[in-house]
Scaffold this motif. Structure first.
Motif, PDB file in Angstrom:
ATOM      1  N   TYR A 132       3.630  -4.735  16.692  1.00  0.00           N
ATOM      2  CA  TYR A 132       2.300  -4.642  16.083  1.00  0.00           C
ATOM      3  C   TYR A 132       1.373  -5.515  16.921  1.00  0.00           C
ATOM      4  O   TYR A 132       1.285  -6.722  16.722  1.00  0.00           O
ATOM      5  CB  TYR A 132       2.261  -5.032  14.603  1.00  0.00           C
ATOM      6  CG  TYR A 132       1.084  -4.312  13.949  1.00  0.00           C
ATOM      7  CD1 TYR A 132      -0.218  -4.519  14.413  1.00  0.00           C
ATOM      8  CD2 TYR A 132       1.271  -3.366  12.957  1.00  0.00           C
ATOM      9  CE1 TYR A 132      -1.292  -3.820  13.890  1.00  0.00           C
ATOM     10  CE2 TYR A 132       0.194  -2.659  12.422  1.00  0.00           C
ATOM     11  CZ  TYR A 132      -1.081  -2.886  12.908  1.00  0.00           C
ATOM     12  OH  TYR A 132      -2.153  -2.187  12.408  1.00  0.00           O
TER      13      TYR A 132
ATOM     14  N   SER B  20       0.849  -1.208   0.000  1.00  0.00           N
ATOM     15  CA  SER B  20       0.000   0.000   0.000  1.00  0.00           C
ATOM     16  C   SER B  20       0.883   1.256   0.000  1.00  0.00           C
ATOM     17  O   SER B  20       0.386   2.368  -0.192  1.00  0.00           O
ATOM     18  CB  SER B  20      -0.951  -0.003   1.198  1.00  0.00           C
ATOM     19  OG  SER B  20      -0.215  -0.044   2.392  1.00  0.00           O
TER      20      SER B  20
ATOM     21  N   LEU C 171       6.746  -3.534   6.980  1.00  0.00           N
ATOM     22  CA  LEU C 171       7.383  -4.370   8.002  1.00  0.00           C
ATOM     23  C   LEU C 171       8.867  -4.621   7.732  1.00  0.00           C
ATOM     24  O   LEU C 171       9.700  -4.501   8.630  1.00  0.00           O
ATOM     25  CB  LEU C 171       6.621  -5.700   8.107  1.00  0.00           C
ATOM     26  CG  LEU C 171       7.278  -6.786   8.950  1.00  0.00           C
ATOM     27  CD1 LEU C 171       7.324  -6.402  10.422  1.00  0.00           C
ATOM     28  CD2 LEU C 171       6.540  -8.115   8.785  1.00  0.00           C
TER      29      LEU C 171
END
Ligand code: AFP
Length: 320
Positions: A251, A109, A235
């Motif tokens: 997370y 994204s 990540l």
């Protein structure tokens, strides 16, 4: 500087089946790297569909998946492939001894805003040879991984490999189209000063993590900060920075993602093995990541990973 091939020759691993898989990863990553560098605006768009995790699929997710699948399905060592982009596992060669799980393009994204992305791989040896692939080949504790790797497409393209208790990093030489060993035997500092968490979630997470983040924000006796906050939202990039400099990535479970956001088998496990071999540690808050037995192939988990002493300190809040 040792080339990728020479390094594996010196390690006496160049005839091994895992080396053939790592070669595929390195060659696939060069293709992805070229596509990313070309910056074709058509590639930066969303595919208009959702994946198994109900996330928007980007065109480059599909391209990266196809590139690596093409290599893996031709490789006679590979019995089955699990990908973030495919609901079901994919049959490889029935005689292959290895199963590979991958997130072909993590952080996708972020592509349209030119932020680093990565590819992540987990390699397991099958328990039964000459059998068709099945979910049990992937529902294994991370500690049993034969090898783990990621590629970070950043300011340079870097391939990080955890094998035989060591982590080594290779940088892609664009002119020669070859990887060279640039970061031998990576070790993460036991303490660091970076904490990485999406603070947008802070009101909905475990109180133990809130407490730890508050500690990171404490000032020293001179009134200066003790830690720095860094969260890219990719990540591989977040983990890589912390692995090299020392830090912690968190997370947790959130109200939006009650089981956590990251996938155990093809995101957390390979990163956790790399962390372990570089001297750091990972957990979901209760259990070590590498000891978790997955119940389903696309399972999510809370993920805490980083410098050993920072992770230990965070986990100490859970015990109080
Ligand atoms: P995408 O691959 O959909 O960009 O997700 C990236 C990711 O899985 C991981 O790379 C990030 O650490 C995490 O999601 C970021 O999630 P938030 O946007 O919820 O912070």
């Amino acid at each position: 500087m040792l080339s990728f091939n020479k390094f594996f020759e010196e390690e006496k691993l160049h005839q091994s089946p895992v080396f053939k898989i790592l070669k595929d990863i390195s060659e696939g990553s060069m293709i992805i790297n070229e596509i990313l560098l070309n910056g074709n605006p058509e590639h930066l768009k969303s595919e208009g569909t959702k994946n198994i995790q109900s996330e928007d699929v980007q065109k480059l997710d599909v391209i990266a998946n196809n590139v690596f699948l093409d290599f893996f399905l031709k490789n006679k060592e590979i019995n089955g492939v699990l990908s973030e982009e495919n609901e079901n596992i994919i049959q490889g060669h029935k005689t292959g001894d290895f199963s590979i799980a991958m997130d072909p393009l993590d952080g996708s994204s972020n592509i349209s805003v030119n932020i680093p992305v990565g590819s992540i791989f987990s390699i397991h040896k099958k328990d039964n040879i000459n059998t068709v692939t099945c979910e049990a080949d992937f529902l294994k504790q991370g500690i049993k991984q034969e090898c783990a790797a990621y590629v970070l497409y950043g300011t340079a393209t870097i391939l990080i490999i955890a094998i035989n208790n060591q982590v080594n990093g290779f940088t892609l030489n664009l002119k020669e189209k070859k990887y060279y060993l640039t970061y031998p035997n990576i070790k993460t500092p036991e303490w660091g000063n970076i904490f990485s968490i999406n603070e947008g979630n802070i009101k909905t997470i475990d109180p133990e993590i809130i407490q730890y983040v508050e500690c990171c924000k404490k000032l020293n006796k001179d009134g200066k900060r003790t830690h720095t906050g860094r969260f890219i939202g990719s990540l591989v990039a977040d983990f890589h920075r912390n692995m090299m400099k020392g830090g912690i990535f968190i997370y947790p479970k959130t109200a939006d993602k009650p089981n956590g956001q990251l996938r155990l088998i093809y995101e957390c496990n390979p990163i956790a093995l790399i962390a372990q071999f570089s001297g750091s540690k990972s957990s979901d808050g209760n259990e070590l990541i590498l000891e978790k037995t997955p119940k389903n192939i696309h399972e999510r988990t809370a993920f805490i990973v980083g410098s050993k002493n920072m992770v230990t300190k965070l986990l100490s809040f859970y015990k109080k």
